[in-house]
Motif scaffolding. Sequence first.
Motif, short mmCIF file in Angstrom:
data_model
loop_
_atom_site.label_atom_id
_atom_site.label_comp_id
_atom_site.label_asym_id
_atom_site.label_seq_id
_atom_site.Cartn_x
_atom_site.Cartn_y
_atom_site.Cartn_z
N GLN A 20 15.17 -23.40 16.31
CA GLN A 20 16.42 -23.31 15.55
C GLN A 20 16.44 -24.32 14.42
OE1 GLN A 20 19.88 -23.94 17.95
NE2 GLN A 20 21.28 -23.98 16.21
N VAL A 22 16.61 -20.54 10.24
CA VAL A 22 16.99 -19.69 11.37
C VAL A 22 18.13 -20.36 12.15
CG1 VAL A 22 14.79 -18.52 11.59
CG2 VAL A 22 15.12 -20.69 12.75
N ARG A 23 19.05 -19.54 12.62
CA ARG A 23 20.21 -20.04 13.35
C ARG A 23 19.93 -20.23 14.84
NH1 ARG A 23 24.97 -19.22 10.35
NH2 ARG A 23 24.70 -17.90 8.50
N CYS A 24 18.79 -19.71 15.33
CA CYS A 24 18.49 -19.77 16.76
C CYS A 24 16.98 -19.80 16.96
CB CYS A 24 19.08 -18.56 17.49
SG CYS A 24 18.52 -16.98 16.84
N ASP A 25 16.55 -20.12 18.17
CA ASP A 25 15.12 -20.08 18.49
C ASP A 25 14.62 -18.64 18.47
OD1 ASP A 25 15.26 -22.80 18.90
OD2 ASP A 25 15.45 -22.65 21.07
N LEU A 26 13.39 -18.44 18.03
CA LEU A 26 12.77 -17.12 17.99
C LEU A 26 11.48 -17.14 18.79
CD1 LEU A 26 13.23 -16.24 14.19
CD2 LEU A 26 14.63 -15.46 16.12
N ARG A 27 11.26 -16.07 19.55
CA ARG A 27 10.04 -15.93 20.33
C ARG A 27 8.98 -15.18 19.51
NH1 ARG A 27 14.04 -13.81 23.20
NH2 ARG A 27 13.11 -11.73 22.98
N GLU A 48 9.35 -11.40 18.19
CA GLU A 48 10.76 -11.02 18.11
C GLU A 48 11.09 -10.54 16.70
OE1 GLU A 48 15.23 -12.96 18.85
OE2 GLU A 48 13.40 -14.01 19.52
N GLN A 50 20.46 -13.76 11.90
CA GLN A 50 19.83 -14.98 12.42
C GLN A 50 19.42 -15.94 11.31
OE1 GLN A 50 16.65 -12.94 14.48
NE2 GLN A 50 17.65 -13.16 16.47
#
Length: 218
Positions: free
Chosen positions: A116, A151-156, A159, A165
């Motif tokens: 994030q 990015v607003r969040c963690d990404l895998r 994904e 996001q």
Amino acid sequence: MRSSAKHLVWLLLAVGVAWGAPEELTLRPEQLVRIARAYLQGMVPKGATVRDLRADGPLRVPRGSSCRPAFYGRMVGPVRVLLTFVCPDGRVRRAWVRAYVEVRSPVVVAARPIPQGRLLVAGDLRVERRDLYRVPKDAVLDLQEAVGKRVRCDLRPGEVLRHSQLRTPPLIHRGDRVRLVLRSGPITVIALGEALERGGRGDRIRVRNCSSHRTVVG
């Protein structure tokens, strides 16, 4: 393509009639599927795959009946085809065929774990072809739409990246000095202002005019 599919539907029905009894034809599920597939292949987007067809049936129709197919759905993902057979005496008989239309398109996905708040660079991302029905509606389709944003969040890894996001880094921060420009016909007035909040490209923010101390939004 659509015209040829229509002719093929009529051809399949005509062949089936020749196989049936003199007065009535029994259309088996696989025959209904063939008619629906020919119809869909003339309707779906170029490069799409029509698969997983399943038909209600069998269906008995009088000799000389005509078929009028129609589809229900978005032509992406699950769809239904209604086969309406108009009998010589004007009555109708119907059968449903269910199918799945797979349309693959390039989408942007994470190439590795992304924490994030990270400012995205090209190496963080890659483009893959995915089934559009199974990706979010706000999926990012162009790599350049993501590079340079946070990015607003963690990404895998793998994904699909979504516009929701992402956020654009602010170009102006609270307290920055900015130029205020007011145009009215042939007259242009320029003044010095102070940003009261941060903002990115295209954002509207509050700015205080350093001369008049009035607050404007622009």
